[in-house]
Design an enzyme around this catalytic site. Structure first.
Site, PDB file in Angstrom:
ATOM      1  N   LYS A 227       0.815  -1.223   0.000  1.00 41.62           N
ATOM      2  CA  LYS A 227       0.000   0.000   0.000  1.00 41.62           C
ATOM      3  C   LYS A 227       0.846   1.269   0.000  1.00 41.62           C
ATOM      4  CE  LYS A 227      -4.381  -1.851   1.311  1.00 41.62           C
ATOM      5  NZ  LYS A 227      -5.377  -2.087   2.338  1.00 41.62           N
ATOM      6  N   ARG A 261      -3.168 -10.016   5.183  1.00 45.99           N
ATOM      7  CA  ARG A 261      -3.550 -10.064   3.766  1.00 45.99           C
ATOM      8  C   ARG A 261      -2.303  -9.718   2.945  1.00 45.99           C
ATOM      9  NH1 ARG A 261      -6.168  -6.837   0.088  1.00 45.99           N
ATOM     10  NH2 ARG A 261      -7.847  -7.859  -1.073  1.00 45.99           N
TER      11      ARG A 261
END
Ligand code: HH2
Length: 281
Positions: A227, A261
């Site tokens: 991210k 994740r």
């Protein structure tokens, strides 16, 4: 504070939470921020799912709508066409499949196709979503994620008083609504939603104080893989954020996160094996 759960029940699967689990991220989209377009071809997507399972993924999370900042919604028909046949094929490979969707119709179809978990970045707040999961004939797990706003605009004005307190309250309320609707605790996991209507500083604060979210008593999922916060800290492009993503995941696990994740499953699994070995003895 509730006592921590040691087993997560996803459909017919029961996963021990005595070690951190890895949820492999499979995006069957054209526009995902890190791998958009790579797995749109169904056979490439299935091969990638198989590879992630070989690499040690405990759960495969299939998503057909990008929720990156600025993303446009995917039409329901398209999402159904991408998700359902793939869930059906992955569900027989031996690990639980999670469907990453905000749409009740996709939730219902994914569950009928064998999905063992619904991962909803809107935390079942869309009309009909809670009913789609709570009313499912086969009981499934649910991942409730915090997001401020909507993907299209969420990064334009991310404002909080105390981000940790607000995220925690939100997740407690959503989990409470699920339990009131009949979804048992053993099937509920929560996720602070890194990057969803949050600045780099909000994300770092949430990560530093993750144990406050863990104190809710529901297993905590974290999605930091590749991210922009990792990019901001390392200066790396999206394809070069594996090491930074692992560092963030280990920091989360050290604060009590139970599910990570990840896009780079093999590397994440190795890192967690080493981390786990150092916890005993
Ligand atoms: N992040 C993304 C999507 N779904 N679900 C949970 N529970 N937690 C997350 O942090 C999370 C999520 C965004 O990552 P990705 O799926 O790789 O990208 P895109 O939304 O662009 O497909």
């Amino acid at each position: 504070m509730n006592s921590a759960l040691h087993v997560l029940t996803l459909g017919r699967h029961r996963l021990s939470l005595d070690r951190p689990l890895v949820m492999g991220d499979l995006n069957v989209t054209s526009d995902s921020f890190s791998d958009g377009g790579r797995f749109l071809d169904p056979s490439a997507a299935l091969d990638h799912a198989r590879r992630m399972i070989e690499d040690g993924a405990d759960i495969i999370d299939v998503g057909a709508e990008s929720t990156r900042p600025g993303a446009a919604p995917t039409p329901e028909r398209e999402e159904l066409q991408r998700v359902v046949p793939l869930v059906e094929k992955i569900a027989v490979l031996g690990v639980p499949v999670s469907a990453d969707t905000r749409k009740p119709a996709v939730m219902r179809a994914a569950i009928a196709a064998g999905a063992a978990m619904i991962n909803d970045v809107s935390a079942l707040r869309s009309p009909g979503a809670l009913e789609a999961v709570a009313g499912a004939e086969t009981p499934v797990a649910v991942c409730l994620m915090h997001m401020q706003g909507e993907p299209a605009t969420m990064q334009q004005s991310a404002v909080y008083g105390d981000v940790v307190y607000e995220v925690k309250q939100f997740l407690a309320d959503c989990a409470g609504a699920c339990e009131a609707a009949g979804i048992v605790r053993e099937r509920i996991v929560v996720d602070p939603g890194f990057g969803f209507g949050k600045t780099v500083e909000h994300n770092l604060t949430l990560l530093r104080r993750l144990s406050e979210i863990v104190a809710l008593g529901y297993p905590v999922v974290v999605g930091l893989s590749r991210k922009s916060t990792i990019g901001a800290l390392t200066g790396r492009d999206v394809g070069e954020r594996t090491a930074g993503s692992i560092a963030a995941a280990l920091a989360a696990v050290a604060r009590g996160a139970k599910i990570v994740r990840a896009h780079d499953v093999r590397e994440m699994v190795d890192a967690l094996k080493v981390w786990c070995a150092l916890q005993s003895g």
